[in-house]
Design an enzyme around this catalytic site. Sequence first.
Site, PDB file in Angstrom:
ATOM      1  N   LYS A   1       0.960  -0.626  -0.113  1.00 34.99           N
ATOM      2  CA  LYS A   1       0.106  -0.108   0.072  1.00 34.99           C
ATOM      3  C   LYS A   1       1.386   1.217   0.279  1.00 34.99           C
ATOM      4  CE  LYS A   1      -3.959  -2.245   1.808  1.00 34.99           C
ATOM      5  NZ  LYS A   1      -4.268  -2.858   2.821  1.00 34.99           N
TER       6      LYS A   1
ATOM      7  N   ASP B   1     -11.117   3.281   4.303  1.00 37.43           N
ATOM      8  CA  ASP B   1     -11.348   2.188   3.730  1.00 37.43           C
ATOM      9  C   ASP B   1     -12.605   1.513   4.088  1.00 37.43           C
ATOM     10  OD1 ASP B   1      -9.976  -0.615   2.890  1.00 37.43           O
ATOM     11  OD2 ASP B   1     -10.100  -1.050   5.528  1.00 37.43           O
TER      12      ASP B   1
ATOM     13  N   GLN C   1      -5.241  -1.902   9.707  1.00 39.49           N
ATOM     14  CA  GLN C   1      -4.300  -3.358   8.999  1.00 39.49           C
ATOM     15  C   GLN C   1      -5.494  -4.246   9.764  1.00 39.49           C
ATOM     16  OE1 GLN C   1      -2.989  -3.877   5.820  1.00 39.49           O
ATOM     17  NE2 GLN C   1      -4.127  -5.724   6.020  1.00 39.49           N
TER      18      GLN C   1
END
Length: 289
Positions: A54, A121, A98
């Site tokens: 990422k 996200d 994450q």
Amino acid sequence: MPAQILDGSATAKKVREEIKAETEEIKSRTGKTPHLAVIIVGEDPASVTYVKMKKKACLSAGMHSTVHELPADSSQEEIKDIINALNADPDVHGIMVQHPVPKHLDELDILATVSREKDVDGISRDSLGSLVTGEPIFISATPAGIIELLDRYNIPIEGKHAVVVGRSIILGKPVALYLLNRNATVTICHTRTRNLAAITQQADILVAAVGKPEVIDGSMLKDGVVVIDAGYNKVEGRAKDVGDVEFESAAAKASWITPVPGGVGPMTIAMLLKNTLKAAKRQMGAGPQ
Ligand code: NAP
């Protein structure tokens, strides 16, 4: 006729080139750089790899990326304090934690701390709730990548019967809601579904989000189905990761199919960048999203 390939690698490359061009334009116009902050708790090897990917993707798109590496024994409050500081930092436009976080932590509570404007996200309660009401700011990257792939290949969604196998919060449920918002008729299957094959055989669009190698094969599909395989499974003795769908038999039935690797996976990172750019534009007031 053999299935045509939904090429996620090529599509993601194109999306990333578009994002890079727009990022450069915004930087030259505003003097500001879109910035994604990533929080990783612990050292799960797969998560460490994903976070590196990422960061690399952000840098290659001309964006900033900072990674906050926290020890596995971090407390809920320590993580939330960092998120609150990032929420308040005007130079940070997107925040992602994450997945998964260590088991002693309450992941949904941590995600709920990320402000809606920075939740690139798209998996906080707030963002998922807004997907239910049909007014999301950010749709989580893998579901968004799946729909982007269908759209870029001009595959119609409206009126189709979409069968989603899997109901996780990060994948199965949001992709089902997104397909519903796009006027598909949606069936969601899971481990308690009886006679899975009888349902998957009805699918015009089949989304496999199971996390088990090749649990869906061609005998469970009808002719002409569009197969989206989000699965990534390591199988001992196999050189490559395999999907949730047995490719050869499914490709013999499908009109379109995603390969694994090179299908859904590359689209996920591209959509995280797209969401970060959108967040930056909203916060900078830098034009249409
Ligand atoms: P997950 O949280 O483990 O959820 C799996 C879902 O599949 C659950 O809802 C489960 O049902 C259902 N399921 C499991 N076995 C089944 C079976 N035999 N028949 C029907 N349903 C079954 O997994 P996830 O996080 O959603 O991930 C799914 C897959 O997508 C994994 O391979 C993962 O690596 C991959 N993935 C890829 C990307 C990407 O490409 N970037 C991103 C995210 C995930 P229950 O709810 O009843 O347990």
